[in-house]
Design a protein around this motif. Structure first.
Motif, mmCIF file in Angstrom:
data_model
loop_
_atom_site.group_PDB
_atom_site.id
_atom_site.type_symbol
_atom_site.label_atom_id
_atom_site.label_comp_id
_atom_site.label_asym_id
_atom_site.label_seq_id
_atom_site.Cartn_x
_atom_site.Cartn_y
_atom_site.Cartn_z
ATOM 1 N N SER A 75 -10.683 -12.082 2.960
ATOM 2 C CA SER A 75 -9.538 -11.338 2.436
ATOM 3 C C SER A 75 -9.927 -9.899 2.114
ATOM 4 N N TYR A 76 -11.094 -9.748 1.522
ATOM 5 C CA TYR A 76 -11.586 -8.410 1.181
ATOM 6 C C TYR A 76 -11.733 -7.558 2.442
ATOM 7 N N THR A 134 -10.345 -3.899 -4.588
ATOM 8 C CA THR A 134 -11.253 -3.773 -5.734
ATOM 9 C C THR A 134 -11.203 -5.037 -6.594
ATOM 10 N N LYS A 135 -9.995 -5.539 -6.850
ATOM 11 C CA LYS A 135 -9.851 -6.759 -7.649
ATOM 12 C C LYS A 135 -10.512 -7.948 -6.960
ATOM 13 N N VAL A 136 -10.304 -8.077 -5.659
ATOM 14 C CA VAL A 136 -10.921 -9.184 -4.913
ATOM 15 C C VAL A 136 -12.442 -9.045 -4.936
ATOM 16 N N LEU A 157 -8.350 -6.468 3.703
ATOM 17 C CA LEU A 157 -7.786 -5.402 2.870
ATOM 18 C C LEU A 157 -8.435 -4.061 3.180
ATOM 19 N N THR A 170 -2.408 0.868 -3.082
ATOM 20 C CA THR A 170 -2.140 -0.521 -3.473
ATOM 21 C C THR A 170 -3.158 -1.465 -2.848
ATOM 22 N N LEU A 171 -3.409 -1.286 -1.563
ATOM 23 C CA LEU A 171 -4.370 -2.148 -0.872
ATOM 24 C C LEU A 171 -5.784 -1.946 -1.409
ATOM 25 N N GLN A 172 -6.146 -0.699 -1.709
ATOM 26 C CA GLN A 172 -7.477 -0.417 -2.256
ATOM 27 C C GLN A 172 -7.633 -1.063 -3.636
ATOM 28 N N ASP A 173 -6.587 -0.967 -4.465
ATOM 29 C CA ASP A 173 -6.629 -1.620 -5.777
ATOM 30 C C ASP A 173 -6.815 -3.126 -5.627
ATOM 31 N N ASN A 174 -6.092 -3.726 -4.682
ATOM 32 C CA ASN A 174 -6.224 -5.167 -4.439
ATOM 33 C C ASN A 174 -7.623 -5.510 -3.940
#
Length: 158
Positions: free
Chosen positions: A41-42, A124-126, A45, A118-122
């Motif tokens: 997933s990472y 980072t969270k992953v 993204l 948005t995708l970069q933030d996601n």
């Protein structure tokens, strides 16, 4: 994780110091699978972030250098035909599920920046979740090794 005895996430209530070695192995395998899925997933993204970055670069090029010039116009993902750019301030923006909007270059660039952020933030969270899972896996592996060493010491020498 509280100390080194608890795993977090879906295994938050499991005290790894009180489960059997077989259960430790199963838990380790489960976390390895989670890490694998999260890593995929990472990667997806990060790839999407890169595509939006590339799109912004193309939009800059189109706005600055393409008026009246011949370009290759994509008809499908693998079929391009030559065309001339008459209005270099308007582009077709794909917004998902095969839907397109005609937008000016600046709004299209803003769209790409928003989606990219948005995708970069996601991502980072992953990435942070992956790191937590790796720590969990390491603690489980350490507990398993400790248990094996304890079992070997308890067995009488032959």
């Amino acid at each position: 994780m509280s100390g080194s005895s608890k795993a977090s996430g879906q295994m938050a209530d499991v005290d790894i110091t009180k489960v059997t070695p077989q259960q430790l192995q199963q838990l380790a395998k489960s976390i390895e699978q989670e890490i694998e899925v999260l890593t995929q997933s990472y990667s997806q993204l990060v790839s999407a972030v890169n595509k939006f970055h590339d799109s912004k670069l193309v939009l800059n090029y189109v706005k600055e250098r393409s008026h009246g010039k011949e370009i290759m116009v994509p008809l499908t993902s693998s079929l391009y035909v030559p065309g001339v750019m008459e209005d270099n301030n308007k582009v077709m923006l794909e917004v998902g599920a095969g839907y397109f909007l005609e937008e000016n270059i600046d709004k299209a660039r803003e769209y790409c920046e928003r989606k990219s952020k948005t995708l970069q933030d996601n991502a980072t969270k992953v990435g942070e979740i992956i790191q937590v899972k790796k720590v969990q896996h390491s603690k489980i592996e350490d507990e398993y090794k400790k248990r094996l060493a304890t079992l070997q010491l308890q067995q009488p020498a032959k």
